[in-house]
Structures are given as structure tokens and as C-alpha cells.
Design a protein around this motif. Structure first.
Motif, PDB file in Angstrom:
ATOM      1  N   SER A   1     -16.376  -1.891   0.873  1.00 57.83           N
ATOM      2  CA  SER A   1     -17.319  -1.849  -0.242  1.00 57.83           C
ATOM      3  C   SER A   1     -17.422  -0.451  -0.840  1.00 57.83           C
ATOM      4  O   SER A   1     -17.453  -0.280  -2.068  1.00 57.83           O
ATOM      5  CB  SER A   1     -18.696  -2.322   0.239  1.00 57.83           C
ATOM      6  N   VAL A   2     -17.464   0.571   0.034  1.00 59.60           N
ATOM      7  CA  VAL A   2     -17.566   1.958  -0.437  1.00 59.60           C
ATOM      8  C   VAL A   2     -16.307   2.350  -1.224  1.00 59.60           C
ATOM      9  O   VAL A   2     -16.390   2.958  -2.295  1.00 59.60           O
ATOM     10  CB  VAL A   2     -17.770   2.916   0.756  1.00 59.60           C
ATOM     11  N   ILE A   3     -15.141   1.983  -0.704  1.00 60.20           N
ATOM     12  CA  ILE A   3     -13.883   2.328  -1.383  1.00 60.20           C
ATOM     13  C   ILE A   3     -13.777   1.597  -2.712  1.00 60.20           C
ATOM     14  O   ILE A   3     -13.328   2.164  -3.717  1.00 60.20           O
ATOM     15  CB  ILE A   3     -12.684   2.005  -0.468  1.00 60.20           C
ATOM     16  N   GLN A   4     -14.224   0.337  -2.743  1.00 63.44           N
ATOM     17  CA  GLN A   4     -14.172  -0.422  -3.997  1.00 63.44           C
ATOM     18  C   GLN A   4     -15.073   0.205  -5.053  1.00 63.44           C
ATOM     19  O   GLN A   4     -14.678   0.356  -6.220  1.00 63.44           O
ATOM     20  CB  GLN A   4     -14.592  -1.877  -3.750  1.00 63.44           C
ATOM     21  N   GLU A   5     -16.291   0.581  -4.660  1.00 61.40           N
ATOM     22  CA  GLU A   5     -17.192   1.211  -5.630  1.00 61.40           C
ATOM     23  C   GLU A   5     -16.643   2.555  -6.085  1.00 61.40           C
ATOM     24  O   GLU A   5     -16.743   2.913  -7.264  1.00 61.40           O
ATOM     25  CB  GLU A   5     -18.599   1.387  -5.051  1.00 61.40           C
ATOM     26  N   ALA A   6     -16.062   3.305  -5.164  1.00 58.79           N
ATOM     27  CA  ALA A   6     -15.457   4.593  -5.531  1.00 58.79           C
ATOM     28  C   ALA A   6     -14.378   4.400  -6.588  1.00 58.79           C
ATOM     29  O   ALA A   6     -14.317   5.126  -7.582  1.00 58.79           O
ATOM     30  CB  ALA A   6     -14.871   5.267  -4.291  1.00 58.79           C
ATOM     31  N   ARG A   7     -13.521   3.383  -6.374  1.00 51.02           N
ATOM     32  CA  ARG A   7     -12.481   3.107  -7.367  1.00 51.02           C
ATOM     33  C   ARG A   7     -13.086   2.740  -8.714  1.00 51.02           C
ATOM     34  O   ARG A   7     -12.638   3.221  -9.773  1.00 51.02           O
ATOM     35  CB  ARG A   7     -11.591   1.957  -6.881  1.00 51.02           C
TER      36      ARG A   7
ATOM     37  N   LYS B   1       5.216  -0.043   3.870  1.00 53.41           N
ATOM     38  CA  LYS B   1       4.904  -0.958   2.773  1.00 53.41           C
ATOM     39  C   LYS B   1       3.892  -0.377   1.793  1.00 53.41           C
ATOM     40  O   LYS B   1       3.840  -0.785   0.633  1.00 53.41           O
ATOM     41  CB  LYS B   1       4.362  -2.270   3.345  1.00 53.41           C
ATOM     42  N   GLN B   2       3.055   0.571   2.263  1.00 51.47           N
ATOM     43  CA  GLN B   2       1.975   1.091   1.418  1.00 51.47           C
ATOM     44  C   GLN B   2       2.350   2.456   0.849  1.00 51.47           C
ATOM     45  O   GLN B   2       2.168   3.487   1.505  1.00 51.47           O
ATOM     46  CB  GLN B   2       0.675   1.173   2.221  1.00 51.47           C
ATOM     47  N   LYS B   3       2.845   2.445  -0.378  1.00 47.68           N
ATOM     48  CA  LYS B   3       3.295   3.691  -1.010  1.00 47.68           C
ATOM     49  C   LYS B   3       2.122   4.599  -1.382  1.00 47.68           C
ATOM     50  O   LYS B   3       2.320   5.784  -1.687  1.00 47.68           O
ATOM     51  CB  LYS B   3       4.108   3.376  -2.270  1.00 47.68           C
ATOM     52  N   ASN B   4       0.910   4.047  -1.369  1.00 49.15           N
ATOM     53  CA  ASN B   4      -0.262   4.855  -1.732  1.00 49.15           C
ATOM     54  C   ASN B   4      -0.852   5.589  -0.534  1.00 49.15           C
ATOM     55  O   ASN B   4      -1.868   6.284  -0.665  1.00 49.15           O
ATOM     56  CB  ASN B   4      -1.339   3.984  -2.380  1.00 49.15           C
ATOM     57  N   ILE B   5      -0.222   5.463   0.633  1.00 50.25           N
ATOM     58  CA  ILE B   5      -0.680   6.154   1.838  1.00 50.25           C
ATOM     59  C   ILE B   5       0.223   7.346   2.118  1.00 50.25           C
ATOM     60  O   ILE B   5       1.446   7.217   2.150  1.00 50.25           O
ATOM     61  CB  ILE B   5      -0.643   5.224   3.067  1.00 50.25           C
TER      62      ILE B   5
ATOM     63  N   ASP C   1      -5.529  -2.314   6.498  1.00 48.99           N
ATOM     64  CA  ASP C   1      -5.733  -3.637   5.906  1.00 48.99           C
ATOM     65  C   ASP C   1      -6.644  -3.536   4.679  1.00 48.99           C
ATOM     66  O   ASP C   1      -6.669  -4.455   3.846  1.00 48.99           O
ATOM     67  CB  ASP C   1      -6.342  -4.591   6.933  1.00 48.99           C
ATOM     68  N   ILE C   2      -7.395  -2.443   4.597  1.00 49.55           N
ATOM     69  CA  ILE C   2      -8.260  -2.205   3.434  1.00 49.55           C
ATOM     70  C   ILE C   2      -7.504  -1.459   2.342  1.00 49.55           C
ATOM     71  O   ILE C   2      -7.510  -1.859   1.172  1.00 49.55           O
ATOM     72  CB  ILE C   2      -9.518  -1.414   3.863  1.00 49.55           C
ATOM     73  N   THR C   3      -6.823  -0.383   2.707  1.00 46.78           N
ATOM     74  CA  THR C   3      -6.163   0.458   1.698  1.00 46.78           C
ATOM     75  C   THR C   3      -5.078  -0.293   0.925  1.00 46.78           C
ATOM     76  O   THR C   3      -4.800   0.041  -0.235  1.00 46.78           O
ATOM     77  CB  THR C   3      -5.536   1.701   2.353  1.00 46.78           C
ATOM     78  N   LYS C   4      -4.479  -1.308   1.527  1.00 54.08           N
ATOM     79  CA  LYS C   4      -3.404  -2.038   0.824  1.00 54.08           C
ATOM     80  C   LYS C   4      -3.917  -2.752  -0.423  1.00 54.08           C
ATOM     81  O   LYS C   4      -3.142  -3.069  -1.335  1.00 54.08           O
ATOM     82  CB  LYS C   4      -2.739  -3.045   1.764  1.00 54.08           C
ATOM     83  N   ASP C   5      -5.236  -2.988  -0.471  1.00 49.77           N
ATOM     84  CA  ASP C   5      -5.821  -3.678  -1.624  1.00 49.77           C
ATOM     85  C   ASP C   5      -6.264  -2.730  -2.735  1.00 49.77           C
ATOM     86  O   ASP C   5      -6.828  -3.169  -3.739  1.00 49.77           O
ATOM     87  CB  ASP C   5      -7.025  -4.515  -1.169  1.00 49.77           C
ATOM     88  N   PHE C   6      -5.988  -1.427  -2.551  1.00 54.83           N
ATOM     89  CA  PHE C   6      -6.384  -0.435  -3.562  1.00 54.83           C
ATOM     90  C   PHE C   6      -5.204   0.479  -3.910  1.00 54.83           C
ATOM     91  O   PHE C   6      -5.230   1.681  -3.646  1.00 54.83           O
ATOM     92  CB  PHE C   6      -7.563   0.398  -3.043  1.00 54.83           C
ATOM     93  N   PRO C   7      -4.135  -0.098  -4.514  1.00 58.28           N
ATOM     94  CA  PRO C   7      -2.945   0.704  -4.834  1.00 58.28           C
ATOM     95  C   PRO C   7      -3.204   1.784  -5.875  1.00 58.28           C
ATOM     96  O   PRO C   7      -2.423   2.731  -6.004  1.00 58.28           O
ATOM     97  CB  PRO C   7      -1.954  -0.344  -5.361  1.00 58.28           C
ATOM     98  N   GLU C   8      -4.330   1.689  -6.606  1.00 58.18           N
ATOM     99  CA  GLU C   8      -4.644   2.690  -7.639  1.00 58.18           C
ATOM    100  C   GLU C   8      -5.110   3.997  -7.031  1.00 58.18           C
ATOM    101  O   GLU C   8      -5.155   5.027  -7.712  1.00 58.18           O
ATOM    102  CB  GLU C   8      -5.757   2.166  -8.568  1.00 58.18           C
TER     103      GLU C   8
END
Length: 432
Positions: A169-175, A226-230, A197-204
């Protein structure tokens, strides 16, 4: 007049001729070598005026630009920081060209960063200040007990950590607020392996995970691939002796093996290197840096040690060493196809300490919104309010508005050195 080796001398004469009428500081213009361009009587007058202002000349009659170069006062920090992040991600593309899929991802990231900057600008017009960066300490737990670790000293709490649902929830609001760059810290972030499992849903969002790396196994490698944003950021102290001294016997060899696995799997990774007085020569040694570049490292953080733990004050870099840091880092930038960042040196280049929302905020594992990991003081908690409301903290704003207190000082973090002042600002803004 660019390219004209007599330009400084000409500017001095022009300013000098108008100085009496317009009170122009003509004597503050010297040439690019740090020397006075005038000769004869003009030279004597100019040097006398500079000496009166406290400017020091060395044995070669030169001025050290690192100490005396004038820098314009930065007033629009958001614009400067946004531009710096744009350059940063553009450089990401350049250093990852040998990995086309990663380079393409960073290309898309530049577009996402622009969108996030527009979101922050729109909120600023509504009176809500949102920094582009959030440091999120997702756990207080760690599998190591490193000597001199700031986290063990500062973040002693009995409060429970946020659960996975709350972290998401915190990461989603931050985005949604336009925060597009997140540093995940701890403790050891990979203690909470559900984070991937959370960060994969926030590629932005680009996530830099500061880790001791010892928990990176084949399962984690598969997820990271698999997660290029990490971007895993591996903590090192230098060669084997210094790394094992702080982190434990055998850690260095384990890290070298893990780093080789990261390279083998074509994972973009980084290293964070603590600079102390004792390790200075080793961490800036060409063999050490080149060795990591050869192992595929594309991003280096050189971080000055801050003496949180009593008895480690002798680890602080000397003034002479600190004066060499930026020159050395700039040399590496021209020599190697990698990114090099010095902390706090590079902060000073864009206007000084970025804490308290000026450039970033810190969220603790139990939800406190704080100026910085080194300043664990807060008047807001995300269990009780939204991130948007917490960012409007009077405490954070009072620190941003007192920027003159945030110039970096000897020993790393300015907020830690001036913690009594920080506490006074918290007390001032939490009185009823």
C-alpha cells in the motif's frame, strides 16, 4: 570568450574599470588554472584583496578551486534534482548497452521519470511537496552484526514491522504521488523475501536494494533476473581483510562468488563502499575498482563513514582524504564505463543535504516518516495517516526551510552531526 586563454585577464580589466561605479568584485576572477592573470601592480592589488577575504594561495601561487570556487546558490532544488535524475538514468542506458534488454528498460524508465516529475509538479501547485526518492527500511532484522553499523545503534524499537499488505500500500501510494526512485534498506531487506513479489508489480519505480547479499540464492537470482527495475546494491568495505573485519570471517569470498553469479545471470548490480580513514587507499585503489568493473559492476556508491557508534570516531576520513574523493571519482568516471557516486560529495554538487523531503524522505520499518535513516525522529506514522498527509509534516518542512543548517560537515551526515538541532525542531513542531 570561451577558448581564449586571456579571457580571465580581460574580464578582470573590464570589471575593474567598472568596479568603482558599480561596486563589482573584479578581484574574484582568476584563470582556469587557479592563478591570477594580471601582472605587476594589478597582480599585487588583486592578491591582496583575495587574501583579505581569506583566500589561500599554495606554494605554486594557485587557489584550490575545491575549497574556494564560487558556486551559485540553488533555489529551485526540484528542477535541479529532476534534471540530475534524468542524466542519471540516461547514463544508466549508456553503461548497460551490452545488455540490450536492460538498456531498453532504462530507456522506458526515462519516460516514466518524466511522467512522475509532472505528477510531483502538479501536486506542488496544490501545496503538497513530494520528493522523487523514498528510502524505505522494510525491516529491522539482519543476518549480520557488522561493526559500526548505524542501524543497530539507531533503530531499536519494539514496534512491529509493517506487514506485506501495508508495504504494498505504501509503495503504491508513493508511485501515485510521483515517487519514482526507491531505496530499500534494513536491516537486511532480503530477510523479507516477499518484497520481490511486491516490486514486480511496480515496473515504473526503480528499486535499489541495499543488501549484504548473503541471502541471494538461486531462487532469488531467478526473480532478480526477471525484474529489470531491481538493482541489488552490495555492501563492501574494500578487499578481503577490511570486509571480513567489519562483516565477519569469510564474507568477502562469499560476496565474490555471489557477484560472479550476478554477472553470469546478466543482472545489473551495484556496490556500496564505505570510505573510512583506514580503508581510503584500498577502496580507491585502481586494482580494487577495475576488478569490480571486470566483474560487471556498473554502479558504484562511495559513502563516507558516519560515526554513529561510540568509539568509531577514528574511522572518519581526514580533511586531506575528503578533498581527494571527488577528484578520484571524476577520474573513474572518465576511465571506466560505469557510474560513480560519492556521498555526501555529489549531494553538495546539487545543493547540499537532500533529506527531509528536499530530495528524499525515509520510512522506517514500523511506519515513521523521517528526514533520513541517520535522523530517526518523526511526527507522523503511516499506520495513522496517508503518505500524502505525512509528507506535509511541519517538522520536515521546518528542516527544509532551514537549509543553512544542512551543509555537510566533517564525518558524513550533517543531520547526525547536528542531531540536537534536529531534536529541537521536532520539539518545536510537536508542542500543543
Amino acid at each position: 570568450m570561451a577558448g581564449n586563454r586571456f579571457a580571465a585577464r580581460q574580464v578582470v580589466w573590464i570589471l575593474n574599470s567598472q568596479s568603482e561605479q558599480h561596486k563589482l568584485p573584479w578581484h574574484r576572477v582568476i584563470n582556469s588554472k587557479g592563478q591570477i592573470g594580471l601582472t605587476g601592480e594589478g597582480y599585487k592589488i588583486q592578491k591582496k584583496l583575495l587574501l583579505q577575504e581569506g583566500v589561500i594561495f599554495d606554494e605554486r601561487d594557485k587557489v584550490d578551486f575545491r575549497e574556494f570556487l564560487w558556486k551559485p546558490k540553488i533555489t529551485d532544488h526540484s528542477t535541479v534534482l529532476n534534471q540530475s535524475l534524468k542524466i542519471f538514468f540516461t547514463d544508466f542506458i549508456k553503461v548497460s548497452l551490452k545488455n540490450p534488454s536492460q538498456a531498453f528498460f532504462f530507456y522506458k524508465t526515462v519516460r516514466w521519470q518524466k511522467k512522475a516529475a509532472r505528477t510531483r509538479a502538479d501536486l506542488e501547485k496544490q501545496g503538497v511537496h513530494v520528493p522523487p526518492i523514498m528510502i524505505f527500511s522494510i525491516t529491522n532484522r539482519c543476518n549480520l552484526k557488522c561493526k559500526g553499523c548505524y542501524h543497530w545503534e539507531l533503530h531499536k524499537t519494539s514496534e512491529p514491522e509493517m506487514n506485506s499488505e501495508k508495504m504494498r500500500s505504501v509503495i503504491q501510494e508513493a508511485r501515485d504521488l510521483g515517487i519514482s526512485f526507491m531505496v530499500l534498506a534494513g536491516g537486511e531487506p532480503f530477510v523479507r523475501q516477499e518484497i520481490l513479489d511486491i516490486t514486480k508489480d511496480f515496473p515504473e519505480i526503480i528499486f535499489l536494494i541495499f543488501t549484504n547479499a548473503l541471502m541471494i540464492n538461486q531462487e532469488l537470482l531467478a526473480k532478480l533476473k526477471k525484474q529489470k527495475n531491481i538493482v541489488p546494491v552490495i555492501s563492501l568495505e574494500g578487499f578481503r581483510e577490511d570486509t571480513d573485519m567489519r562483516r565477519g570471517q569469510g564474507v568477502y569470498d562469499k560476496l565474490k562468488s555471489i557477484i560472479k553469479d550476478l554477472k553470469k545471470n546478466n543482472i545489473f548490480y551495484s556496490v556500496s563502499i564505505t570510505i573510512s580513514k583506514q580503508t581510503f587507499d584500498d577502496v580507491f585503489d585502481e586494482e580494487f575498482v577495475k576488478g569490480l568493473v571486470d566483474l560487471g559492476c556498473k554502479l558504484f556508491f562511495f559513502v563516507e563513514y558516519t560515526p554513529i557508534k561510540e568509539g568509531t570516531e577514528d574511522w572518519i576520513v581526514t580533511k586531506e582524504q575528503r578533498n581527494r574523493i571527488m577528484d578520484t571519482v571524476k577520474k573513474f568516471r572518465t576511465k571506466y564505463k560505469a557510474l560513480f557516486i560519492a556521498v555526501p560529495g555529489d549531494e553538495e554538487e546539487i545543493g547540499g543535504c537532500m533529506s527531509a523531503g528536499k530530495g528524499f524522505i525515509h520510512v522506517s520499518a514500523d511506519g515513521n516518516v523521517e528526514p533520513c535513516p541517520f535522523a530517526p525522529y518523526s511526527d507522523t506514522n503511516l499506520r495513522e495517516m496517508s503518505l500524502k498527509d505525512a509528507l506535509q509534516s511541519k517538522f520536515l518542512k521546518s528542516i527544509r526551510d532551514s537549509h543553512e543548517h544542512l551543509s555537510e560537515t566533517e564525518g558524513g551526515c550533517a543531520l547526525w552531526i547536528k542531531r540536537e538541532w534536529v531534536r529541537s525542531m521536532l520539539n518545536k513542531n510537536t508542542r500543543f
